[in-house]
Design a protein around this motif. Sequence first.
Motif, short mmCIF file in Angstrom:
data_model
loop_
_atom_site.label_atom_id
_atom_site.label_comp_id
_atom_site.label_asym_id
_atom_site.label_seq_id
_atom_site.Cartn_x
_atom_site.Cartn_y
_atom_site.Cartn_z
N PRO A 75 0.80 -1.23 0.00
CA PRO A 75 0.00 0.00 0.00
C PRO A 75 0.83 1.28 0.00
CG PRO A 75 -0.75 -1.52 1.71
CD PRO A 75 0.50 -2.10 1.12
N THR A 76 2.03 1.25 0.58
CA THR A 76 2.84 2.47 0.65
C THR A 76 4.24 2.29 0.09
OG1 THR A 76 3.57 1.94 2.90
CG2 THR A 76 1.58 3.30 2.69
N ASP A 77 4.49 1.18 -0.60
CA ASP A 77 5.82 0.89 -1.12
C ASP A 77 5.76 0.53 -2.59
OD1 ASP A 77 7.55 0.91 1.36
OD2 ASP A 77 6.03 -0.54 1.94
N GLY A 78 6.77 1.00 -3.33
CA GLY A 78 6.90 0.67 -4.73
C GLY A 78 8.35 0.37 -5.07
N GLU A 79 8.54 -0.17 -6.27
CA GLU A 79 9.88 -0.48 -6.75
C GLU A 79 10.06 0.09 -8.15
OE1 GLU A 79 12.85 -4.25 -7.78
OE2 GLU A 79 10.80 -4.65 -7.10
N LEU A 80 11.13 0.81 -8.35
CA LEU A 80 11.51 1.30 -9.66
C LEU A 80 12.08 0.13 -10.45
CD1 LEU A 80 11.99 3.87 -11.44
CD2 LEU A 80 14.30 3.89 -10.50
N ALA A 106 4.64 8.20 -7.99
CA ALA A 106 4.62 7.42 -6.75
C ALA A 106 4.07 8.27 -5.61
CB ALA A 106 6.02 6.92 -6.43
N ALA A 107 4.51 9.51 -5.51
CA ALA A 107 4.03 10.40 -4.46
C ALA A 107 2.53 10.67 -4.61
CB ALA A 107 4.82 11.71 -4.47
N GLU A 108 2.08 10.88 -5.84
CA GLU A 108 0.66 11.12 -6.09
C GLU A 108 -0.19 9.92 -5.67
OE1 GLU A 108 0.05 12.25 -10.16
OE2 GLU A 108 1.26 14.08 -9.93
N ARG A 109 0.36 8.73 -5.77
CA ARG A 109 -0.36 7.51 -5.38
C ARG A 109 -0.31 7.26 -3.88
NH1 ARG A 109 1.67 3.47 -10.22
NH2 ARG A 109 0.97 4.86 -11.87
N GLY A 110 0.40 8.12 -3.18
CA GLY A 110 0.49 7.97 -1.73
C GLY A 110 1.57 7.01 -1.27
N LEU A 158 9.71 9.18 0.34
CA LEU A 158 9.09 10.33 -0.33
C LEU A 158 8.51 11.28 0.71
CD1 LEU A 158 7.25 8.35 -3.13
CD2 LEU A 158 9.33 9.71 -3.37
N PRO A 159 8.47 12.57 0.40
CA PRO A 159 7.88 13.52 1.34
C PRO A 159 6.39 13.23 1.51
CG PRO A 159 8.58 14.62 -0.70
CD PRO A 159 8.97 13.19 -0.82
N THR A 160 5.89 13.46 2.71
CA THR A 160 4.46 13.26 2.93
C THR A 160 3.69 14.36 2.25
OG1 THR A 160 4.64 14.41 5.02
CG2 THR A 160 4.73 12.02 5.11
N ARG A 161 2.55 13.99 1.73
CA ARG A 161 1.70 14.97 1.04
C ARG A 161 0.68 15.52 2.02
NH1 ARG A 161 2.26 14.56 -4.76
NH2 ARG A 161 0.42 15.86 -4.82
#
Length: 162
Positions: A75-80, A106-110, A158-161
Amino acid sequence: MGTTTDVTIGTDDPTRPDVLGLLGEHLADMYATSPAESVHALDPSALAAPGITFWTARAADGSLLGCAALKQLGPTDGELKSMRTSAAARGRGIGAAMLAHVLGAAAERGLRTVHLETGTQDYFAPARRLYERAGFVACPPFADYVPDPHSAFYALTLPTRP
């Protein structure tokens, strides 16, 4: 779709003929520089799977300049995945533009953290420099990865939105 100078970055199909050529070069280079068990690049069909978004960078004339993908790990992690710049486009900032675009998405997706795996060989030094300039820091293996002397693992918080 984002535009950087004369470059347009947008979601794309990893099975398009020109993309297949670039991904083929990517896989060939990975196997030429790393032992087979240390190659973690995805093939085009895997890049088209659910949970993966694939982007290309194209010049105004439509020519392919580079590609990258983002795999949702949780839910909060991705991989390039599959960052690649065409040989003709290297040194023009295409990789940095692609990376910024993927990190923005990635940031837009949370997502809170983006991970990546790259090689430790000299061939991968420019990629490691790009990731480190973007703020990625070395981290332990993540997801299904295991320690490997041929793999370098990185993460970026990533910075919190608001």
